[in-house]
Design a protein around this motif. Structure first.
Motif, short mmCIF file in Angstrom:
data_model
loop_
_atom_site.label_atom_id
_atom_site.label_comp_id
_atom_site.label_asym_id
_atom_site.label_seq_id
_atom_site.Cartn_x
_atom_site.Cartn_y
_atom_site.Cartn_z
N ILE A 102 15.73 -8.55 -51.60
CA ILE A 102 16.84 -9.31 -52.20
C ILE A 102 18.13 -8.78 -51.59
CG2 ILE A 102 17.94 -10.01 -54.37
CD1 ILE A 102 15.33 -9.10 -55.81
N SER A 103 18.92 -9.68 -51.02
CA SER A 103 20.18 -9.25 -50.40
C SER A 103 21.14 -10.43 -50.32
CB SER A 103 19.91 -8.72 -48.98
OG SER A 103 21.11 -8.40 -48.33
N GLN A 104 22.30 -10.27 -50.92
CA GLN A 104 23.31 -11.33 -50.84
C GLN A 104 23.66 -11.56 -49.37
OE1 GLN A 104 26.70 -13.29 -50.13
NE2 GLN A 104 26.96 -11.07 -49.98
N SER A 105 24.03 -10.48 -48.67
CA SER A 105 24.52 -10.62 -47.30
C SER A 105 23.41 -10.88 -46.29
CB SER A 105 25.25 -9.34 -46.89
OG SER A 105 24.34 -8.24 -46.89
N GLY A 106 22.22 -10.36 -46.59
CA GLY A 106 21.13 -10.44 -45.62
C GLY A 106 21.29 -9.45 -44.48
N GLU A 107 22.24 -8.52 -44.61
CA GLU A 107 22.52 -7.58 -43.52
C GLU A 107 22.42 -6.12 -43.94
OE1 GLU A 107 22.64 -8.62 -40.57
OE2 GLU A 107 23.18 -10.74 -40.80
N THR A 108 22.05 -5.84 -45.16
CA THR A 108 22.05 -4.45 -45.63
C THR A 108 21.02 -3.62 -44.85
OG1 THR A 108 22.84 -5.18 -47.76
CG2 THR A 108 21.75 -3.03 -47.71
N ALA A 109 21.50 -2.53 -44.24
CA ALA A 109 20.66 -1.78 -43.31
C ALA A 109 19.40 -1.23 -43.97
CB ALA A 109 21.48 -0.64 -42.70
N ALA A 155 32.74 -6.54 -55.29
CA ALA A 155 31.87 -6.41 -56.46
C ALA A 155 31.10 -7.72 -56.62
CB ALA A 155 32.70 -6.13 -57.70
N SER A 156 29.80 -7.62 -56.55
CA SER A 156 28.95 -8.81 -56.58
C SER A 156 28.85 -9.36 -58.00
CB SER A 156 27.57 -8.42 -56.06
OG SER A 156 26.75 -9.54 -56.00
N THR A 157 29.06 -10.65 -58.17
CA THR A 157 28.98 -11.27 -59.50
C THR A 157 28.12 -12.52 -59.46
OG1 THR A 157 31.08 -12.40 -59.07
CG2 THR A 157 31.17 -10.36 -60.36
N LEU A 240 27.60 0.02 -62.99
CA LEU A 240 27.94 -0.04 -61.56
C LEU A 240 29.24 -0.81 -61.35
CD1 LEU A 240 27.23 0.42 -58.53
CD2 LEU A 240 26.00 -1.75 -58.60
N LYS A 241 29.32 -1.97 -62.02
CA LYS A 241 30.52 -2.80 -61.85
C LYS A 241 31.76 -2.05 -62.30
CE LYS A 241 29.42 -5.32 -60.00
NZ LYS A 241 28.42 -6.06 -59.24
N LEU A 242 31.65 -1.36 -63.45
CA LEU A 242 32.82 -0.64 -63.96
C LEU A 242 33.24 0.46 -62.99
CD1 LEU A 242 34.74 -0.59 -66.49
CD2 LEU A 242 33.42 1.41 -67.22
N LYS A 243 32.28 1.24 -62.50
CA LYS A 243 32.70 2.34 -61.62
C LYS A 243 33.22 1.83 -60.29
CE LYS A 243 28.00 3.78 -61.44
NZ LYS A 243 27.09 4.76 -61.96
N GLU A 244 32.65 0.76 -59.78
CA GLU A 244 33.10 0.23 -58.49
C GLU A 244 34.57 -0.16 -58.50
OE1 GLU A 244 30.20 -3.08 -57.73
OE2 GLU A 244 30.35 -2.32 -55.68
N ILE A 245 34.98 -0.87 -59.53
CA ILE A 245 36.32 -1.46 -59.46
C ILE A 245 37.35 -0.77 -60.33
CG2 ILE A 245 35.52 -3.71 -58.65
CD1 ILE A 245 35.90 -4.76 -61.49
O1 M6R Z 1 24.36 -7.80 -49.50
P1 M6R Z 1 23.44 -7.05 -50.40
O2 M6R Z 1 23.05 -7.87 -51.60
O3 M6R Z 1 22.22 -6.52 -49.71
O4 M6R Z 1 24.28 -5.83 -50.94
C1 M6R Z 1 23.68 -4.85 -51.73
C2 M6R Z 1 24.70 -3.91 -52.32
O5 M6R Z 1 25.42 -3.26 -51.31
C3 M6R Z 1 25.70 -4.64 -53.22
O6 M6R Z 1 25.06 -5.33 -54.26
C4 M6R Z 1 26.68 -3.64 -53.84
O7 M6R Z 1 26.02 -2.78 -54.74
C5 M6R Z 1 27.81 -4.39 -54.53
N1 M6R Z 1 29.08 -3.83 -54.13
C6 M6R Z 1 27.69 -4.39 -56.03
O8 M6R Z 1 28.77 -4.97 -56.66
#
Ligand code: M6R
Length: 365
Positions: A102-109, A155-157, A240-245
């Motif tokens: 599962i990856s929003q970006s599709g690029e996470t190493a 921050a992913s939402t 996670l969301k709270l600490k990130e931002i």
């Molecule tokens: O693009 P990805 O979904 O693979 O990214 C994974 C994490 O780096 C990403 O969800 C990160 O934890 C966000 N900053 C959370 O808000």
């Protein structure tokens, strides 16, 4: 374009009724009240003995919720790990198994490295991505899109709610294929999913209350988030969301683990956010909550009407989410934890869309 919003993050939080509808229209046949998967699947859910999920950060929490769904509604055992651990664990894998990334970006190493490990182990490789022209998508046997549009805020939402919507649909498809769900049970679950966009709009209506609570939260040094079952990953996501931002130290804990250590932290200065909509576990979580209250902890309870009705004394603040089916409740509980983090950061004046030390896409390990 941020539209009328101060930050991309706010825009993306507010887009969720729309983006979830979009994801649903890809996975659900609304008229027939059935899930319909358009992608050609190189595996058969009925024949699988295990599903392995790897992801990072917020995407990992999507998988952690989905584990409960696949196990409950499809009786399919799920192994889940953060990709940075998975890739070096060298887990033994049965040939022909299914691995999901599962990856929003599709690029996470790290996620990509975990994918390559699984491909080399003879697994069917499936991915759930937002960016369909990404490396992870290219290297997958089947790509399930989440279709929430570009996510700009670091921050992913909206990606998480879209991931959850797609994963819920896949769990129903697996349940049907494995003979766990009959047509009527499937229709019930699908109706619950269809109700989500409207319920999310109503959950967003709690904003004014959350702004007030966030002002107090912005004074805290440490915040504890508690949840049980599917609400445990939502608690971790809140932290996670709270600490990130906001840069406030926060931890998400399984409510039942409280007395195995973290309760030692609780005092009057410590806000404890309890994520506990009514379900078969709510009484247990609420009793953990009473233990916190008894030690002076300031409780912020996220629940629904039925949950609120069973709570006794000791809750400083209650944030209500709409009463929905247990199946989709984690998607609803997500909304207040996003808004709480957002408004806490706004109250503190941090750079919400570009928090320090973070990148939107983590392409190095
Ligand atoms: O693009 P990805 O979904 O693979 O990214 C994974 C994490 O780096 C990403 O969800 C990160 O934890 C966000 N900053 C959370 O808000």
């Amino acid at each position: 374009d941020r539209g009328n919003h101060r930050h991309f993050m706010a825009k993306e939080i507010y887009e969720q009724p729309e983006t979830i509808s979009h994801t649903l229209s890809h996975y659900v046949d609304m008229g027939a009240e059935k899930v319909s998967i358009r992608e050609t699947m190189p595996f058969d859910f009925a024949k699988l003995t295990r599903l392995t999920i790897s992801a990072c950060g917020t995407a990992y929490f999507a998988g952690a919720v989905a584990k409960y769904w696949f196990e409950r509604y499809a009786r399919l055992p799920v192994d889940i790990d953060v990709a940075s651990e998975f890739r070096y664990r060298e887990p033994p894998m049965e040939m022909g198994g299914l691995s999901l990334f599962i990856s929003q970006s599709g690029e996470t190493a790290d996620t990509l490295a975990a994918l390559r490990y699984c491909a080399a182990q003879g697994q069917h490789v499936a991915s759930l991505v937002n960016t369909q022209e990404s490396t992870i998508a290219r290297e997958s046997d089947v790509v399930f899109p989440i279709l929430c549009g570009p996510e700009i805020g670091v921050a992913s939402t909206k990606a998480l709610s879209a991931q959850l919507t797609a994963l819920a649909s896949l769990a129903i498809a697996a349940g049907r294929a494995r003979g766990v769900l009959n047509a009527e049970q499937e229709a019930d679950l699908v109706r619950a999913l269809i109700s989500v966009p409207n319920a999310v709009s109503r959950a967003l209506g709690q904003e004014d209350r959350i702004v007030e609570i966030a002002k107090k939260l912005s004074k805290a040094k440490d915040v504890l988030y508690l949840g049980r079952g599917v609400m445990f990953p939502i608690a971790m996501e809140g932290a996670l969301k709270l600490k990130e931002i906001s840069y406030i130290h926060a931890e998400g804990y399984a409510a039942g683990e409280l007395k195995h250590g973290p309760i030692a932290l609780v005092d009057e200065a410590m806000p404890v956010i309890v994520v506990a909509p009514s379900d078969e576990l709510v009484d247990k979580t609420l009793s953990n909550m009473q233990e916190v209250a008894a030690r002076g902890g300031k409780i912020i309870l996220i629940t629904d009407e039925a949950g609120a009705a069973t709570v006794g004394q000791g809750v400083a603040e209650t944030i209500l989410i709409p009463q929905v089916s247990n199946f989709v409740a984690p998607i609803l509980a997500l909304i207040p934890v996003q808004l709480l983090a957002y408004h806490t950061a706004v109250a503190m004046g941090t750079d919400v869309d570009q928090p320090r030390n973070l990148a939107k896409s983590v392409t190095v390990e």
